[in-house]
Scaffold this motif. Structure first.
Motif, PDB file in Angstrom:
ATOM      1  N   ALA A 194      54.179  43.062  38.698  1.00 37.27           N
ATOM      2  CA  ALA A 194      54.903  42.516  39.437  1.00 37.27           C
ATOM      3  C   ALA A 194      53.802  42.114  40.689  1.00 37.27           C
ATOM      4  CB  ALA A 194      55.705  43.753  40.362  1.00 37.27           C
ATOM      5  N   SER A 195      52.712  42.758  40.748  1.00 35.52           N
ATOM      6  CA  SER A 195      51.703  42.201  41.416  1.00 35.52           C
ATOM      7  C   SER A 195      51.135  40.722  40.849  1.00 35.52           C
ATOM      8  CB  SER A 195      50.616  43.191  41.438  1.00 35.52           C
ATOM      9  OG  SER A 195      49.196  42.604  42.028  1.00 35.52           O
ATOM     10  N   VAL A 196      50.736  40.541  39.729  1.00 39.75           N
ATOM     11  CA  VAL A 196      50.461  39.537  38.791  1.00 39.75           C
ATOM     12  C   VAL A 196      51.581  38.293  39.395  1.00 39.75           C
ATOM     13  CG1 VAL A 196      50.193  38.138  36.671  1.00 39.75           C
ATOM     14  CG2 VAL A 196      49.272  40.618  36.751  1.00 39.75           C
ATOM     15  N   ARG A 197      52.754  38.667  39.151  1.00 36.51           N
ATOM     16  CA  ARG A 197      53.798  37.609  39.286  1.00 36.51           C
ATOM     17  C   ARG A 197      53.551  37.123  40.917  1.00 36.51           C
ATOM     18  NH1 ARG A 197      58.658  36.005  36.901  1.00 36.51           N
ATOM     19  NH2 ARG A 197      58.152  37.138  35.167  1.00 36.51           N
ATOM     20  N   PRO A 257      44.024  40.941  36.545  1.00 34.12           N
ATOM     21  CA  PRO A 257      43.909  42.146  37.201  1.00 34.12           C
ATOM     22  C   PRO A 257      42.463  42.585  37.895  1.00 34.12           C
ATOM     23  CG  PRO A 257      44.402  42.377  34.787  1.00 34.12           C
ATOM     24  CD  PRO A 257      44.062  41.017  35.068  1.00 34.12           C
ATOM     25  N   GLU A 258      42.573  43.385  38.631  1.00 36.09           N
ATOM     26  CA  GLU A 258      41.248  43.985  39.248  1.00 36.09           C
ATOM     27  C   GLU A 258      40.238  44.540  38.474  1.00 36.09           C
ATOM     28  OE1 GLU A 258      41.990  48.150  41.170  1.00 36.09           O
ATOM     29  OE2 GLU A 258      43.063  46.688  42.266  1.00 36.09           O
ATOM     30  N   THR A 259      40.686  44.926  37.270  1.00 40.50           N
ATOM     31  CA  THR A 259      39.657  45.539  36.202  1.00 40.50           C
ATOM     32  C   THR A 259      39.208  44.467  35.142  1.00 40.50           C
ATOM     33  OG1 THR A 259      41.724  45.821  34.836  1.00 40.50           O
ATOM     34  CG2 THR A 259      40.877  47.915  36.023  1.00 40.50           C
ATOM     35  N   ALA A 260      39.256  43.139  35.451  1.00 38.65           N
ATOM     36  CA  ALA A 260      38.910  41.942  34.540  1.00 38.65           C
ATOM     37  C   ALA A 260      37.456  42.071  34.650  1.00 38.65           C
ATOM     38  CB  ALA A 260      39.547  40.872  34.748  1.00 38.65           C
ATOM     39  N   HIS A 261      36.835  41.467  33.810  1.00 39.08           N
ATOM     40  CA  HIS A 261      35.266  41.648  33.755  1.00 39.08           C
ATOM     41  C   HIS A 261      34.623  40.666  34.888  1.00 39.08           C
ATOM     42  CE1 HIS A 261      31.005  41.397  32.359  1.00 39.08           C
ATOM     43  NE2 HIS A 261      31.572  42.574  31.720  1.00 39.08           N
ATOM     44  N   PRO A 262      33.664  41.163  35.525  1.00 33.61           N
ATOM     45  CA  PRO A 262      32.816  40.265  36.576  1.00 33.61           C
ATOM     46  C   PRO A 262      32.444  38.772  36.108  1.00 33.61           C
ATOM     47  CG  PRO A 262      31.745  42.576  36.316  1.00 33.61           C
ATOM     48  CD  PRO A 262      32.827  42.489  35.174  1.00 33.61           C
ATOM     49  N   PRO A 285      35.935  48.717  32.102  1.00 39.85           N
ATOM     50  CA  PRO A 285      36.257  50.137  32.876  1.00 39.85           C
ATOM     51  C   PRO A 285      36.719  51.199  31.905  1.00 39.85           C
ATOM     52  CG  PRO A 285      36.804  48.314  34.435  1.00 39.85           C
ATOM     53  CD  PRO A 285      36.747  47.764  32.956  1.00 39.85           C
ATOM     54  N   HIS A 286      38.063  50.904  31.647  1.00 37.85           N
ATOM     55  CA  HIS A 286      38.586  51.796  30.981  1.00 37.85           C
ATOM     56  C   HIS A 286      39.174  51.756  29.576  1.00 37.85           C
ATOM     57  CE1 HIS A 286      39.724  51.582  35.276  1.00 37.85           C
ATOM     58  NE2 HIS A 286      39.036  52.667  35.437  1.00 37.85           N
ATOM     59  N   GLY A 287      38.732  50.748  28.824  1.00 37.94           N
ATOM     60  CA  GLY A 287      39.014  50.493  27.460  1.00 37.94           C
ATOM     61  C   GLY A 287      40.542  50.126  27.167  1.00 37.94           C
ATOM     62  N   LEU A 288      41.167  49.901  28.047  1.00 37.51           N
ATOM     63  CA  LEU A 288      42.655  49.624  28.032  1.00 37.51           C
ATOM     64  C   LEU A 288      43.290  48.170  27.821  1.00 37.51           C
ATOM     65  CD1 LEU A 288      43.606  52.105  30.911  1.00 37.51           C
ATOM     66  CD2 LEU A 288      43.582  52.621  28.664  1.00 37.51           C
ATOM     67  N   ILE A 289      44.380  48.237  27.067  1.00 35.14           N
ATOM     68  CA  ILE A 289      44.878  46.852  26.832  1.00 35.14           C
ATOM     69  C   ILE A 289      46.137  46.400  27.861  1.00 35.14           C
ATOM     70  CG2 ILE A 289      46.021  45.758  25.061  1.00 35.14           C
ATOM     71  CD1 ILE A 289      45.259  47.658  22.795  1.00 35.14           C
ATOM     72  N   ASP A 290      45.731  45.414  28.553  1.00 35.74           N
ATOM     73  CA  ASP A 290      46.692  44.941  29.603  1.00 35.74           C
ATOM     74  C   ASP A 290      48.014  44.561  28.877  1.00 35.74           C
ATOM     75  OD1 ASP A 290      45.545  45.050  32.055  1.00 35.74           O
ATOM     76  OD2 ASP A 290      44.012  43.705  31.530  1.00 35.74           O
ATOM     77  N   ILE A 315      36.649  27.953  41.330  1.00 36.74           N
ATOM     78  CA  ILE A 315      38.132  28.186  41.066  1.00 36.74           C
ATOM     79  C   ILE A 315      38.478  29.581  41.835  1.00 36.74           C
ATOM     80  CG2 ILE A 315      39.834  29.194  39.116  1.00 36.74           C
ATOM     81  CD1 ILE A 315      37.905  27.636  37.388  1.00 36.74           C
ATOM     82  N   GLU A 316      39.511  29.500  42.386  1.00 42.84           N
ATOM     83  CA  GLU A 316      39.904  30.838  43.431  1.00 42.84           C
ATOM     84  C   GLU A 316      40.428  31.990  42.268  1.00 42.84           C
ATOM     85  OE1 GLU A 316      43.417  32.380  46.292  1.00 42.84           O
ATOM     86  OE2 GLU A 316      43.470  30.230  45.811  1.00 42.84           O
ATOM     87  N   VAL A 317      39.952  32.987  42.603  1.00 46.55           N
ATOM     88  CA  VAL A 317      40.468  34.264  41.858  1.00 46.55           C
ATOM     89  C   VAL A 317      41.406  35.121  42.645  1.00 46.55           C
ATOM     90  CG1 VAL A 317      39.485  36.502  40.784  1.00 46.55           C
ATOM     91  CG2 VAL A 317      38.304  34.381  40.326  1.00 46.55           C
ATOM     92  N   ARG A 318      42.521  35.415  42.141  1.00 46.27           N
ATOM     93  CA  ARG A 318      43.465  36.106  42.670  1.00 46.27           C
ATOM     94  C   ARG A 318      43.788  37.322  41.927  1.00 46.27           C
ATOM     95  NH1 ARG A 318      48.027  32.055  44.631  1.00 46.27           N
ATOM     96  NH2 ARG A 318      46.879  30.725  45.782  1.00 46.27           N
ATOM     97  N   LEU A 319      43.192  38.678  42.733  1.00 42.16           N
ATOM     98  CA  LEU A 319      43.204  40.023  41.866  1.00 42.16           C
ATOM     99  C   LEU A 319      44.411  40.624  41.756  1.00 42.16           C
ATOM    100  CD1 LEU A 319      39.403  41.217  42.484  1.00 42.16           C
ATOM    101  CD2 LEU A 319      40.702  40.135  40.395  1.00 42.16           C
ATOM    102  N   ALA A 320      45.231  41.064  40.791  1.00 43.18           N
ATOM    103  CA  ALA A 320      46.265  41.705  40.741  1.00 43.18           C
ATOM    104  C   ALA A 320      45.814  43.265  40.855  1.00 43.18           C
ATOM    105  CB  ALA A 320      47.077  41.391  39.699  1.00 43.18           C
ATOM    106  N   ASP A 321      46.938  43.963  41.069  1.00 41.84           N
ATOM    107  CA  ASP A 321      46.890  45.595  41.099  1.00 41.84           C
ATOM    108  C   ASP A 321      46.810  45.946  39.757  1.00 41.84           C
ATOM    109  OD1 ASP A 321      46.553  45.586  43.979  1.00 41.84           O
ATOM    110  OD2 ASP A 321      48.766  45.851  44.139  1.00 41.84           O
ATOM    111  N   VAL A 322      46.234  47.217  39.603  1.00 43.07           N
ATOM    112  CA  VAL A 322      46.784  47.652  38.251  1.00 43.07           C
ATOM    113  C   VAL A 322      47.682  48.907  38.443  1.00 43.07           C
ATOM    114  CG1 VAL A 322      44.723  47.146  37.135  1.00 43.07           C
ATOM    115  CG2 VAL A 322      44.670  49.255  38.144  1.00 43.07           C
TER     116      VAL A 322
END
Ligand SMILES: Cc1ncc(COP(=O)(O)O)c(C=O)c1O
Length: 460
Positions: free
Chosen positions: A170-173, A138-143, A191-196, A154-161
């Motif tokens: 759905a975006s990850v898939r 997800p786009e919130t993953a750490h830099p 960023p938000h302290g949340l659990i994916d 390695i290619e990074v593919r960023l999923a929406d949150v």
């Protein structure tokens, strides 16, 4: 903060002093600088960064550190104690995070604990012929994950949150394909302290036969206590069968000294992929488990000492205070219709300005709120997409009176933001060169200046 702090107070050493500076003078400077710099931390006004803040605890860890600070644990035969410490740190962490076996490595910090699994998953992909690997996160993953992907090509593919700021499945898939070697989720996000949704990420990883790293660098050592404390949190660890690796930083909520983190793998076969061995070098047979060569035994000993001295009871007590303080921050923020909490955080609370439609009041700029808080020595962290700030709760923030002061100061900060609508705020969203007062549109330039400063010391 200027680019040359202390140049006005102490001699600058652009070259090695001819005659050594007397120890008592050095110690005086060190004591003055550290006392001044720790003062804000002691007021409990810093988000994240200072996780324990308990001077007694630090003094104890420093004593432990001193015994092994000079020890190079690359030389295992000379310092077998490091093998004991490292093995026990990994075993204790594996137990807390429900790993099936105590398989892991100790690294220098969260960044290394995120880069190593990327290397491992690239190598894992190579074994089955994947030459252009990608990871989906997800786009919130750490830099640090981007940094690792950059280093290892390695290619990074960023999923929406989602609108709750966690990975949108759905975006990850939609981003996973035959070259995907791993997924990443966080517990919790910086960023938000949340659990994916780790359970759903795990299901997808199992379905596709790929790996899943859970970044628990920030949250691993605090969220693991939620269940025992009756704090509702989803399962985020190795209990999900698709989780193949997980990181948790002993130098954050593990309350060790800076410079250590634990990286766990589901199996020894995965861990082996990160070892580097060179059997035929002229200097002898060389083997190292991770990126570092020589490592200080002091850091490992002090991380171990932090864990065994606090024990379950020590961690539980601090975690209970942290969860309670985060709940209090949510209440305090909730008293202001101009502000809204992002997602459903347990220990790191991000909040943004409400839109007019959300609140029924005229919108304010969250960075004006941050400016006013900063003027009262609060140090929250600025975020973007959307503009927000977070308060990552650590032990010093839980001390008596701190939240009452925060409630008062936030009230005034919101009033300040109302009065300054339409003006350019001083603060913005900066992480990594945090504390530099750089206008929002000049962050990159400010950062470069900060990095260059090490090579541009004033003379004299
Ligand atoms: C979620 C998360 N992952 C990784 C890191 C990187 O850790 P470090 O700064 O120790 O390299 C951080 C740092 O705050 C983090 O919050």
């Amino acid at each position: 903060m200027g680019l040359h702090p202390y140049a006005d107070r102490y001699a600058v050493h652009p070259t090695l002093p001819g005659t050594g500076v007397p120890r008592d003078q050095i110690l005086r400077e060190i004591e003055e600088m550290s006392a001044a710099e720790d003062a804000v931390a002691h007021e409990g006004k810093i988000s994240g960064s200072i996780y324990s803040g308990d001077e007694d605890h630090y003094a104890f860890l420093n004593e432990v550190f001193g015994h092994f600070s000079h020890a190079n644990v690359l030389q295992r035969d000379v310092y077998p104690s490091a093998t004991r410490f490292e093995g026990e740190i990994i075993a204790m962490t594996a137990d807390l995070l429900h790993a099936p076996e105590p398989v892991g490595v100790l690294t220098s910090g969260g960044t290394e604990s995120l880069m190593n699994p990327l290397l491992v998953y690239r190598e894992w992909g190579r074994e089955s012929g994947i030459t252009r690997p990608n990871v989906v996160m997800p786009e919130t993953a750490h830099p640090a994950l981007h940094k690792g992907a950059h280093y290892f090509d390695i290619e990074v593919r960023l999923a929406d949150v989602t609108d709750q700021f966690v990975a949108d499945m759905a975006s990850v898939r939609s981003l996973v394909d035959a070259d995907t070697v791993a997924l990443v989720g966080s517990a919790g996000t910086y960023p938000h302290g949340l659990i994916d949704p780790i359970g759903e990420l795990s299901d997808l990883a199992v379905e596709r036969g790929i790996n899943l790293h859970v970044d628990g660098c920030l949250g691993g050592f605090v969220l693991c206590w939620a269940e025992d404390l009756g704090v509702p949190a989803p399962v985020f660890d190795f209990r999900h069968p698709g989780v193949t690796s997980m990181s948790a930083d002993t130098h954050k909520y593990g309350f060790g000294l800076k410079g250590s983190s634990v990286l766990l793998y589901r199996s020894p076969e995965l861990r082996r992929l990160q070892y580097f061995v060179m059997p035929d070098w002229s200097g002898g047979h060389y083997a190292s488990p991770g990126m570092s060569g020589s490592r200080s035994g002091g850091i490992i000993a002090s991380a171990w000492a932090a864990m065994v001295s606090l024990g379950r009871e020590g961690y539980l007590a601090i975690a209970a205070d942290i969860f309670a303080t985060a709940r209090r921050i949510r209440e305090i923020v909730g008293e202001h219709p101009e502000l809204r909490v992002l997602g459903d955080p347990l220990f790191n609370v991000a909040f943004a300005a409400s839109t007019g439609e959300q609140s029924g009041v005229d919108p304010i700029d969250i960075f004006h709120v941050n400016d006013a808080l900063a003027a009262k020595r609060w140090r929250l962290n600025g975020l973007q997409h959307p503009p927000a700030v977070h308060f990552c709760v650590t032990r010093p923030n839980t001390l008596p009176g701190v939240m009452d002061r925060f409630a008062e100061d936030l009230h005034e900060a919101v009033a300040y933001a109302r009065e300054h609508r339409g003006e350019q705020p001083r603060s913005g969203a900066t992480y990594g060169a945090g504390g530099l007062s750089v206008p929002r549109d000049r962050v990159a330039a400010g950062m470069a200046g900060w990095l260059d400063a090490t090579q541009a010391l004033p003379s004299g």
